[in-house]
Design an enzyme around this catalytic site. Structure first.
Site, PDB file in Angstrom:
ATOM      1  N   LYS A  54       0.549  -0.876  -0.240  1.00  0.00           N
ATOM      2  CA  LYS A  54       0.025  -0.146  -0.568  1.00  0.00           C
ATOM      3  C   LYS A  54       0.728   1.173  -0.243  1.00  0.00           C
ATOM      4  O   LYS A  54       2.075   1.447   1.168  1.00  0.00           O
ATOM      5  CB  LYS A  54      -0.825   0.281   1.108  1.00  0.00           C
ATOM      6  CG  LYS A  54      -2.040   1.728   1.357  1.00  0.00           C
ATOM      7  CD  LYS A  54      -1.300   2.378   1.762  1.00  0.00           C
ATOM      8  CE  LYS A  54      -0.796   2.260   3.449  1.00  0.00           C
ATOM      9  NZ  LYS A  54      -0.240   3.639   3.823  1.00  0.00           N
ATOM     10  N   ASP A  83      -6.373   0.450   8.139  1.00  0.00           N
ATOM     11  CA  ASP A  83      -5.452   0.809   6.791  1.00  0.00           C
ATOM     12  C   ASP A  83      -6.431  -0.752   6.130  1.00  0.00           C
ATOM     13  O   ASP A  83      -6.290  -0.396   4.905  1.00  0.00           O
ATOM     14  CB  ASP A  83      -4.454   0.931   6.265  1.00  0.00           C
ATOM     15  CG  ASP A  83      -3.782   2.320   6.781  1.00  0.00           C
ATOM     16  OD1 ASP A  83      -4.498   3.240   6.330  1.00  0.00           O
ATOM     17  OD2 ASP A  83      -2.938   2.269   6.427  1.00  0.00           O
TER      18      ASP A  83
END
Length: 270
Positions: free
Chosen positions: A10, A130
């Protein structure tokens, strides 16, 4: 039966911190993006859940049996256990969502082979801000603590990217604590390229104050003529986006020549 899944790295193409919340979290506006590379997960059916961690950064996990992979397994009930092997290719405490990406991969793996649950995103959000974004692993705008997601118009899909880390772990908490509290404005609108170019990472300055190597890293990447070079998340990993794979190879050569100990990983935006 061998099950496999990639925990996609990410990055935050932009990260705007708006204010500190009363619950101790921060109100964010961010543009999540994911590379086609990352950690690798394999699993086999077993009597009970278990985890083995291998790879370059395996030793960086303090307690691999209490990490997000095991918590994600526990959050997804099923009729049998899974013996999981995690190949830890991404550095830990690096702004790449490594643990969240691993958890997201477990959610996808279990959902694909044992059936998708309607509340999968709610279960994911309980493990970390997240994690829902990492379950989807596509370009998304995140708001709130990062769990309010909207798919982004990704005109940068397939663009070559280089990740670089100075091999200095940087915990998220101290970086947010060092943020000066100034709201510098909302996330821009538009396609991924528009938001990324006009956006910023509000955590760069406090992160550099804690790990000065980040400033040197950004300067090094800036010297490779990228479309964009920026720190990801709370650091210390930075990324550079290029037009071509040849440009990525040139950047890798430059980084290796100037800072041979730094970690690098090339990939493409998903």
């Amino acid at each position: 039966m061998l099950l496999t899944e990639t925990a996609f790295a990410k990055i935050n193409l932009a990260l705007h911190v708006r204010h500190r919340r009363d619950d101790g979290y921060h109100e964010l506006e961010t543009l999540f993006a994911f590379l086609d590379v990352g950690d690798r997960i394999t699993a086999r059916p077993a009597k009970e859940d278990s985890l083995q961690v291998l790879g370059e950064f395996a030793r960086a996990l303090d307690d691999p049996f209490d990490n997000l992979v095991m918590r994600a397994l526990g959050a997804m009930p099923r009729s049998e256990g899974l013996a999981v092997t995690l190949e830890k290719n991404l550095p830990v405490a690096a702004g790449l969502g490594g643990g969240s990406a691993d958890a997201g991969a477990i959610f996808r793996l279990v959902a694909h082979h044992y059936g998708t649950r309607e509340d999968i995103m709610e279960r994911a959000a309980k493990l970390g801000a997240d994690v829902p974004a990492c379950v989807a692993s596509i370009a998304q705008v995140g708001r709130g603590t990062g769990t309010q997601l909207r798919r982004a118009n990704n005109d940068w899909e397939g663009m070559p990217v280089l990740l670089v880390n100075p091999r200095v772990p940087l915990a998220t908490g101290p970086v947010f604590a060092a943020w000066n509290g100034k709201d510098r404005g909302p996330l821009p609108q538009g396609k991924v390229s528009d938001i990324a170019r006009a956006g910023r990472n509000d955590l760069e300055t406090p992160a550099i104050a804690l790990v000065p190597e980040i400033g040197e890293l950004l300067a090094t990447l800036g010297g490779t003529n990228p479309l964009l070079a920026r720190m990801s998340g709370s650091g210390a990993t930075c990324f550079a986006i290029f037009h071509t794979q040849e440009a990525v190879r040139g950047a890798m050569d430059r980084v290796a020549r100037l800072h041979p100990s730094w970690w690098q990983m090339p990939g493409r935006l998903r």
